[in-house]
Write a protein that holds these residues in place. Structure first.
Motif, PDB file in Angstrom:
ATOM      1  N   LEU A  31       5.480  -8.680  -4.030  1.00 23.84           N
ATOM      2  CA  LEU A  31       6.761  -8.938  -3.362  1.00 23.84           C
ATOM      3  C   LEU A  31       6.553  -8.755  -1.863  1.00 23.84           C
ATOM      4  N   ASP A  32       6.745  -9.824  -1.108  1.00 29.10           N
ATOM      5  CA  ASP A  32       6.527  -9.749   0.344  1.00 29.10           C
ATOM      6  C   ASP A  32       7.458 -10.738   1.015  1.00 29.10           C
ATOM      7  N   ASN A  33       8.044 -10.334   2.146  1.00 22.83           N
ATOM      8  CA  ASN A  33       8.882 -11.295   2.880  1.00 22.83           C
ATOM      9  C   ASN A  33       8.102 -11.955   4.023  1.00 22.83           C
ATOM     10  N   THR A  35       7.087 -10.942   6.787  1.00 21.71           N
ATOM     11  CA  THR A  35       7.545 -10.683   8.157  1.00 21.71           C
ATOM     12  C   THR A  35       6.371 -10.341   9.070  1.00 21.71           C
ATOM     13  N   ASN A  36       5.298  -9.806   8.496  1.00 22.79           N
ATOM     14  CA  ASN A  36       4.123  -9.466   9.316  1.00 22.79           C
ATOM     15  C   ASN A  36       2.843  -9.932   8.622  1.00 22.79           C
ATOM     16  N   SER A  37       2.918 -11.029   7.915  1.00 24.43           N
ATOM     17  CA  SER A  37       1.733 -11.493   7.190  1.00 24.43           C
ATOM     18  C   SER A  37       1.908 -12.959   6.843  1.00 24.43           C
ATOM     19  N   SER A  38       0.899 -13.488   6.150  1.00 20.94           N
ATOM     20  CA  SER A  38       0.928 -14.910   5.808  1.00 20.94           C
ATOM     21  C   SER A  38       0.527 -15.062   4.340  1.00 20.94           C
ATOM     22  N   PRO A 152       9.998   7.859  15.498  1.00 20.67           N
ATOM     23  CA  PRO A 152      10.832   7.404  14.372  1.00 20.67           C
ATOM     24  C   PRO A 152      10.012   6.879  13.194  1.00 20.67           C
ATOM     25  N   TYR A 153       8.923   6.176  13.469  1.00 19.64           N
ATOM     26  CA  TYR A 153       8.079   5.693  12.375  1.00 19.64           C
ATOM     27  C   TYR A 153       7.630   6.881  11.500  1.00 19.64           C
ATOM     28  N   GLY A 154       7.125   7.921  12.149  1.00 14.04           N
ATOM     29  CA  GLY A 154       6.679   9.105  11.409  1.00 14.04           C
ATOM     30  C   GLY A 154       7.826   9.766  10.657  1.00 14.04           C
TER      31      GLY A 154
HETATM   32  P1  NAD Z   1       1.108  -4.851   7.342  1.00  9.37           P
HETATM   33  O1  NAD Z   1       2.221  -5.064   8.306  1.00  9.37           O
HETATM   34  O2  NAD Z   1      -0.116  -5.669   7.489  1.00  9.37           O
HETATM   35  O3  NAD Z   1       1.646  -5.008   5.850  1.00  9.37           O
HETATM   36  C1  NAD Z   1       2.977  -4.703   5.483  1.00  9.37           C
HETATM   37  C2  NAD Z   1       3.482  -5.849   4.611  1.00  9.37           C
HETATM   38  O4  NAD Z   1       4.832  -5.570   4.237  1.00  9.37           O
HETATM   39  C3  NAD Z   1       3.471  -7.195   5.334  1.00  9.37           C
HETATM   40  O5  NAD Z   1       2.904  -8.178   4.502  1.00  9.37           O
HETATM   41  C4  NAD Z   1       4.953  -7.463   5.587  1.00  9.37           C
HETATM   42  O6  NAD Z   1       5.239  -8.849   5.618  1.00  9.37           O
HETATM   43  C5  NAD Z   1       5.592  -6.757   4.411  1.00  9.37           C
HETATM   44  N1  NAD Z   1       6.987  -6.352   4.632  1.00  9.37           N
HETATM   45  C6  NAD Z   1       7.517  -5.731   5.717  1.00  9.37           C
HETATM   46  N2  NAD Z   1       8.828  -5.519   5.533  1.00  9.37           N
HETATM   47  C7  NAD Z   1       9.143  -6.002   4.302  1.00  9.37           C
HETATM   48  C8  NAD Z   1      10.318  -6.070   3.547  1.00  9.37           C
HETATM   49  N3  NAD Z   1      11.501  -5.602   4.022  1.00  9.37           N
HETATM   50  N4  NAD Z   1      10.273  -6.626   2.320  1.00  9.37           N
HETATM   51  C9  NAD Z   1       9.116  -7.117   1.811  1.00  9.37           C
HETATM   52  N5  NAD Z   1       7.954  -7.086   2.500  1.00  9.37           N
HETATM   53  C10 NAD Z   1       7.959  -6.532   3.725  1.00  9.37           C
HETATM   54  O7  NAD Z   1       0.752  -3.288   7.391  1.00  9.37           O
HETATM   55  P2  NAD Z   1      -0.463  -2.499   6.752  1.00  9.37           P
HETATM   56  O8  NAD Z   1      -1.344  -2.044   7.845  1.00  9.37           O
HETATM   57  O9  NAD Z   1      -1.037  -3.261   5.627  1.00  9.37           O
HETATM   58  O10 NAD Z   1       0.327  -1.218   6.222  1.00  9.37           O
HETATM   59  C11 NAD Z   1       0.780  -1.109   4.887  1.00  9.37           C
HETATM   60  C12 NAD Z   1       1.510   0.210   4.729  1.00  9.37           C
HETATM   61  O11 NAD Z   1       0.650   1.280   5.112  1.00  9.37           O
HETATM   62  C13 NAD Z   1       2.751   0.337   5.608  1.00  9.37           C
HETATM   63  O12 NAD Z   1       3.757   0.988   4.869  1.00  9.37           O
HETATM   64  C14 NAD Z   1       2.288   1.217   6.760  1.00  9.37           C
HETATM   65  O13 NAD Z   1       3.334   1.969   7.312  1.00  9.37           O
HETATM   66  C15 NAD Z   1       1.265   2.109   6.070  1.00  9.37           C
HETATM   67  N6  NAD Z   1       0.240   2.638   6.985  1.00  9.37           N
HETATM   68  C16 NAD Z   1      -0.493   1.770   7.746  1.00  9.37           C
HETATM   69  C17 NAD Z   1      -1.434   2.297   8.647  1.00  9.37           C
HETATM   70  C18 NAD Z   1      -2.237   1.389   9.535  1.00  9.37           C
HETATM   71  O14 NAD Z   1      -2.735   1.858  10.561  1.00  9.37           O
HETATM   72  N7  NAD Z   1      -2.410   0.106   9.209  1.00  9.37           N
HETATM   73  C19 NAD Z   1      -1.637   3.674   8.753  1.00  9.37           C
HETATM   74  C20 NAD Z   1      -0.878   4.513   7.940  1.00  9.37           C
HETATM   75  C21 NAD Z   1       0.051   3.982   7.047  1.00  9.37           C
END
Ligand code: NAD
Ligand code: UFG
Length: 343
Positions: A31-33, A35-38, A152-154
């Protein structure tokens, strides 16, 4: 073999984890929207996972906050476990748009948990972050260190961990893991999938690779006066394939043990400075990485390094790849995909 729901499975960590899970024989609903991926990342995951994988991966384009979208994702097949990656992750953005972060990260997790309970699924792996340690008192950082987020993220990650703790305590059926990632970097060794940040990268690795490939002129090193061996900041960089394998090990542990709530650091236990990373990247890529020493970035700590012992004890998992592997694989991805998935 299990059927798993992967939220945010098209993203950086999710896509690599989907590949490892498919290779282990599981079937997946993502499940992905986007928003930050393809969707291209998932197409390539299927291509890498081999002929039968296409039948074991279903993509649902939808939002983790939406009841209807969650229902659709849960109805692909009965779900044995959920890996919850979906969320927003940019620290600076979280300071200017805190409500968006609370809505997606906390609201999204809350909606997901309700849908899980409604579909009688109580096994969850949650993407937490080492960011919730804030400025640590000691390094390496054990899981028992105080949770003191500084942005806020943390705060959203800490709030979800709290919600999950309450839930695990409320009912014996829950099996929950909160995985506190340190600095995930690198790419699959094929160079087919990797990290594809939007706009100017906030993080060190994508910035260095974009300088090396010629997309950006120069890197700012944030601080040359930290109390570290060479004055630059030290982090625990974890290869994304090690991280993906850590998720498989976690899932196995949850599905086979009676453990109700596992909170684990996923890191290597080894720190590298910014200058060490630059030098290793240069040596491996053969490219120049021009940099200047700039002032410290607000909110940075001098050193964050995981104490990874608990994960090894509980999961029998530890990192296998080093900084050399990280730079080699990250560079292979960057070279083959200079503009990420959009080419
Ligand atoms: P990313 O942005 O590449 O992946 C997140 C995915 O979630 C993306 O595909 C995005 O499209 C999707 N998404 C965002 N909002 C959504 C929504 N409302 N509904 C459905 N899909 C949604 O990030 P990542 O680096 O792969 O990180 C994955 C997780 O790990 C995140 O929760 C992030 O907070 C956590 N995290 C990442 C890091 C890092 O440095 N990359 C470090 C610690 C924790
Ligand atoms: N850095 C630079 N120049 C840059 C970018 C970063 O010198 O252009 C330095 C930072 O000052 C730090 C190191 O490189 O010393 C690593 O910085 P990153 O931005 O790559 O990573 P952070 O440690 O700040 O944070 C990352 C994620 C967080 C996550 C945290 C712990 O961005 O979301 O790791 O997992 F929570």
């Amino acid at each position: 073999m299990a059927h798993l729901l992967i939220t945010g499975g098209a993203g950086f960590i999710g896509s690599h984890t989907c590949l490892v899970l498919l290779e282990a024989g599981h079937s997946l609903a993502v499940l992905d929207n986007f928003t930050n991926s393809s969707p291209e990342s998932l197409r390539r995951v299927v291509e890498l996972a081999g002929p039968s994988a296409g039948r074991r991966l279903e993509v649902v384009r939808g939002d983790v906050r939406s009841h209807e979208d969650l229902k659709q994702a849960f109805e692909v097949a009965p779900v044995d476990g959920v890996l919850h990656f979906a969320g927003l992750k940019a620290v600076g953005e979280s300071m200017s748009q805190p409500l968006r972060y609370w809505d997606t990260n906390v609201g999204g997790s809350r909606s997901l948990l309700s849908a899980m309970a409604a579909h009688d699924c109580r096994t969850l792996v949650f993407s937490s972050s080492a960011t919730l340690y804030g400025y640590p008192d000691t390094v390496p950082i054990p899981e028992s260190a105080p949770v003191r987020p500084i942005n806020p993220y943390g705060h959203t990650k800490a709030a979800v961990e709290r919600m999950l703790g309450d839930l695990a305590a409320s009912e014996p059926g829950w099996r929950i893991a909160c995985l506190r990632y340190f600095n995930p970097v690198g790419a699959h060794p094929s160079g087919r999938i990797g990290e594809d940040p939007n706009g100017i990268p906030n993080n060190l690795f994508p910035f260095i690779s974009q300088v090396a490939v010629g997309r950006r002129a120069c890197l700012d090193v944030f601080g040359g006066d930290w109390p570290t061996a060479d004055g630059s900041g030290v982090r625990d960089y974890i290869h994304v394939m090690d991280l993906a394998e850590g998720h498989l090990a976690t899932l196995d542990a949850l599905l086979t043990s009676g453990e109700q709530l596992l909170t684990l650091n996923l890191g290597s236990g080894r720190g590298y400075s910014v200058l060490e990373v630059i030098n290793t990247f240069r040596a491996i890529s053969g490219k120049a990485v021009p940099y200047t020493i700039a002032s410290r970035r607000d909110g940075d700590a001098a050193i964050t390094v995981a104490d990874p012992q608990l994960a090894e004890q509980r999961l029998g998992w530890k990192t296998k790849r080093n900084l050399h592997d990280i730079c080699r694989d990250g560079w292979a991805w960057q070279q083959a995909n200079p503009k990420g998935y959009s080419r």
